[in-house]
Design an enzyme around this catalytic site. Structure first.
Site, PDB file in Angstrom:
ATOM      1  N   ASP A  86       0.783  -1.246   0.000  1.00 28.26           N
ATOM      2  CA  ASP A  86       0.000   0.000   0.000  1.00 28.26           C
ATOM      3  C   ASP A  86       0.815   1.296   0.000  1.00 28.26           C
ATOM      4  O   ASP A  86       1.775   1.421   0.770  1.00 28.26           O
ATOM      5  CB  ASP A  86      -0.862   0.090   1.266  1.00 28.26           C
ATOM      6  CG  ASP A  86      -1.566  -1.192   1.610  1.00 28.26           C
ATOM      7  OD1 ASP A  86      -1.502  -2.150   0.838  1.00 28.26           O
ATOM      8  OD2 ASP A  86      -2.196  -1.220   2.680  1.00 28.26           O
TER       9      ASP A  86
ATOM     10  N   GLU B 271     -10.444  -2.414   4.453  1.00 23.22           N
ATOM     11  CA  GLU B 271      -9.096  -1.923   4.741  1.00 23.22           C
ATOM     12  C   GLU B 271      -8.923  -0.521   4.137  1.00 23.22           C
ATOM     13  O   GLU B 271      -9.712  -0.102   3.286  1.00 23.22           O
ATOM     14  CB  GLU B 271      -8.039  -2.848   4.108  1.00 23.22           C
ATOM     15  CG  GLU B 271      -8.087  -4.274   4.619  1.00 23.22           C
ATOM     16  CD  GLU B 271      -6.980  -5.164   4.039  1.00 23.22           C
ATOM     17  OE1 GLU B 271      -6.397  -5.922   4.810  1.00 23.22           O
ATOM     18  OE2 GLU B 271      -6.712  -5.106   2.825  1.00 23.22           O
TER      19      GLU B 271
END
Ligand code: FRU
Length: 508
Positions: free
Chosen positions: A49, A231
Site C-alpha cells: 500500500d 481496509e
C-alpha cells in the site's frame, strides 16, 4: 458467417520498436525486465500500500508498506519517496521501522500547521504520521487486540521520525482488524477526524491533538460490498456543481468486482460525527484487477489526487519480477459526476503526466477497414505510451496491444453488455498463479454518443480511462517483449474519429 473483421492496425514498431527485454539494461537500476518506466516502484524489495501521502513545502511525499528484507511481504516498514510533480520520484531511506509494539502497517500523514500535537519546535511545523502498530506476537498468541494506532512526527520534511513516547494513541477494543487510519483536519469543528477500517465497517474517531481519540460513529456494516475485510479507508470532500459531498473510500480484500482486492466508495454527507450515504449503491473507483489500497493525498486543497497499489493480493507475491515487487498506479485527479441520477467519482491521470510526452502521432477520421502502418512517423524508441481514442460509433470494438511474439492484451467495448473489458489471457507470462489469466469487465457509465478512451500503457501495465474517467480499469501483465503494436478491430466497420499515440519518457 461472421462479418469480415475490419482492422486498423497502427503498427508502432518504429515508434515503439524495442522490447522490454531490449530496454532492460542488466545492472542498471530501474531498467530491469518488467520494470515500470512511468510508475513508481521501489528500487528493490517488497512494496504494497501507498501510505502517508502528504503534500508539504512543494513536495509530494509518498510513504509505502515496505519490507526491505525480501521481495515478499514481511515485517512492515514505511518506505519513503518524494516528488515535485507526482511523476518523477526519488526514493529516500526507510522512514519508519518496526519496534517493540510491532510492524508499521498502513496509515496517513498530516501537516499539523497549528501545532495541535505540540510536537512542533522553534516554529517548525510538524509532519505527523498516524499508522497501525501490528503486533505479530499478539496475533500469533490468538489475541484480538494486536492492532493499535500510533503516531510519529518529523521536523525535517519527513527525513527522520520520532515515535511518540505514549504510543499507542488509540487502543484496540478487541477487534481483530483494526487498522489503516486516515486522518484529516475537520475545519468546521477544529478537530482531527480519523477514518479507521474496523473489520466489516468504518469507525470514525476525532481528536483535538492527534493523541487523544474519541469514537464518533460507525458506518457500513449493512452497506456496500462485504466479500472480504475492509481496509485502507479515506474520507474527503468533493463538489458537484458547487455542492459539497463527502466521499468515503473503502478498500476491500477479497470481494472486488473482478475478484480479489479492489476500491469501493460511498457518496454522502459527513457532519464531523456521522457519515450518511446519499444512496445504497456499491460503487467502484477502479474495476480492473490491479488497483488496491488506493487513497488520496492530504494537504492538496480542493484538488484530490488518488494513488493506488498496482497489484492484487491474489498473486502479488508471485508476479515474475526479480529484484522488487509491485508499483503504484498513475496518480489520478478525482471529481464527481452524475450519471442516471447517481453520483459517481470519475478519475483521470494527473496533467503532470503530460510532462513525459514525446511527439504525439495522430490520425483522424479513419473508417476502420484496413491496415495503417505508422512505422515511419516516429523514430524515437519508447516502451510506454498514452493512447487517446475517440469514436462516434458506439459499437463493439477492440484495441489490441501486441508484440511480435504473438502476445496480446485485448481491451474493448461490448455494446450488448454496455461494458468495457480487458483480456490478459494471452498477454504473456501468467502461469505463476491460476487466478492471473483472465477477462475483466466494467460497466459503461455514459450515454454520450461518443466513446472516448485513454490508455496509459507501461512495460507491464495498462490503465484504461473511459468516458472522461467515469469507468477506470487497471491491469498488469508480463509480456516477453514490449507490446509495441496497436490495432483496432471491429466486426462490420467503425469510424475512429481520432486516435493518437504519445510516447512517454521514462521517469528514471
Ligand atoms: C492492505 C493491508 C492493510 C495493512 C497492510 C499491511 O493491503 O492489508 O490493511 O495495513 O496491507 O501490509
Amino acid at each position: 458467417m461472421k462479418n469480415k473483421i475490419s482492422v486498423l492496425t497502427v503498427l508502432l514498431s518504429g515508434l515503439l520498436q524495442y522490447s522490454a527485454m531490449a530496454q532492460s539494461q542488466p545492472g542498471k537500476p530501474y531498467h530491469e525486465p518488467f520494470r515500470p518506466q512511468i510508475h513508481f516502484s521501489p528500487s528493490a524489495h517488497w512494496m504494497n500500500d501507498p501510505n502517508g501521502m502528504v503534500y508539504f513545502n512543494h513536495t509530494y511525499h509518498l510513504f509505502f508498506q515496505y519490507y526491505p528484507g525480501a521481495t515478499v511481504w514481511g515485517p512492515m516498514h514505511w518506505g519513503h519517496a518524494v516528488s515535485k510533480d507526482l511523476v518523477h520520484w526519488k526514493e529516500l531511506p526507510v522512514a519508519l521501522y518496526p519496534d517493540s509494539l510491532g510492524y508499521i502497517f498502513s496509515g496517513s500523514a498530516v501537516v499539523d500547521s497549528n501545532n495541535t500535537s505540540g510536537f512542533g519546535k522553534n516554529g517548525k511545523i510538524p509532519l505527523v504520521a498516524i499508522f497501525t502498530h501490528h503486533d505479530p506476537k499478539g496475533e500469533k498468541a490468538g489475541m484480538d487486540n494486536f492492532q493499535n494506532e500510533s503516531i510519529a512526527y518529523s521536523l525535517d520534511e519527513g527525513n527522520t521520525w520520532t515515535k511518540y513516547s505514549s504510543n499507542p494513541v488509540l487502543k484496540n477494543p478487541g477487534i481483530r482488524d483494526f487498522r489503516d487510519p486516515k486522518v484529516m483536519w475537520y475545519a468546521r469543528e477544529k478537530k482531527w477526524v480519523m477514518t479507521l477500517a474496523t473489520k466489516d465497517r468504518i469507525t470514525f474517531y476525532s481528536s483535538p491533538d492527534l493523541k487523544r481519540w474519541t469514537k464518533e460513529s460507525e458506518f457500513g456494516k449493512q452497506l456496500g460490498a462485504h466479500g472480504g475485510v475492509w481496509e485502507c479507508p479515506d474520507l474527503f470532500q468533493l463538489k458537484l456543481k458547487g455542492k459539497p459531498y463527502w466521499v468515503l473510500v473503502v478498500n476491500i480484500n477479497p470481494g472486488g468486482p473482478n475478484n480479489g482486492s479492489a476500491t469501493q466508495y460511498f457518496i454522502g454527507q459527513f457532519d464531523g460525527n456521522k457519515f450518511v450515504p446519499v444512496d445504497q449503491a456499491t460503487k467502484w473507483l477502479d474495476y480492473g484487477p490491479d488497483e488496491y489500497a488506493g487513497v488520496t493525498w492530504n494537504n492538496t486543497g480542493g484538488r484530490k489526487i488518488f494513488f493506488g497499489w498496482m497489484s492484487n493480493w491474489l498473486y502479488a507475491t508471485q508476479v515474475p519480477t526479480e529484484k522488487w515487487r509491485s508499483a503504484t498506479t498513475i496518480p489520478r485527479d478525482l471529481k464527481l459526476i452524475e450519471h442516471n441520477g447517481s453520483i459517481l467519482v470519475a478519475s483521470l491521470p494527473v496533467n503532470e503526466l503530460n510532462g513525459l510526452k514525446g511527439k504525439s502521432l495522430t490520425i483522424n477520421n479513419i473508417k476502420v477497414k484496413s491496415k495503417y502502418d505508422f512505422n515511419d512517423l516516429a523514430k524515437k524508441s519508447v516502451g510506454q505510451y498514452k493512447v487517446d481514442l475517440q469514436t462516434y460509433s458506439v459499437k463493439d470494438f477492440t484495441i489490441e496491444l501486441s508484440n511480435t511474439k504473438g502476445e496480446k492484451l485485448i481491451l474493448g467495448y461490448n455494446k450488448t453488455a454496455n461494458q468495457y473489458f480487458i483480456d490478459r489471457r494471452q498477454a504473456g507470462i501468467a502461469g505463476f498463479n491460476k487466478e492471473f489469466a483472465g477477462v475483466y469487465t466494467a460497466p459503461r457509465f455514459s450515454d454520450n454518443k461518443r466513446i472516448k478512451l485513454t490508455l496509459v500503457v507501461d512495460q507491464t501495465s495498462v490503465e484504461l480511462f473511459a468516458d472522461d474517467g467515469a469507468t477506470v480499469m487497471t491491469c498488469i501483465f508480463f509480456p516477453r517483449s514490449t507490446l509495441n503494436q496497436i490495432s483496432v478491430r471491429t466486426s462490420g466497420y467503425i469510424r475512429i474519429n481520432s486516435l493518437s499515440v504519445s510516447p512517454l519518457n521514462s521517469i528514471w
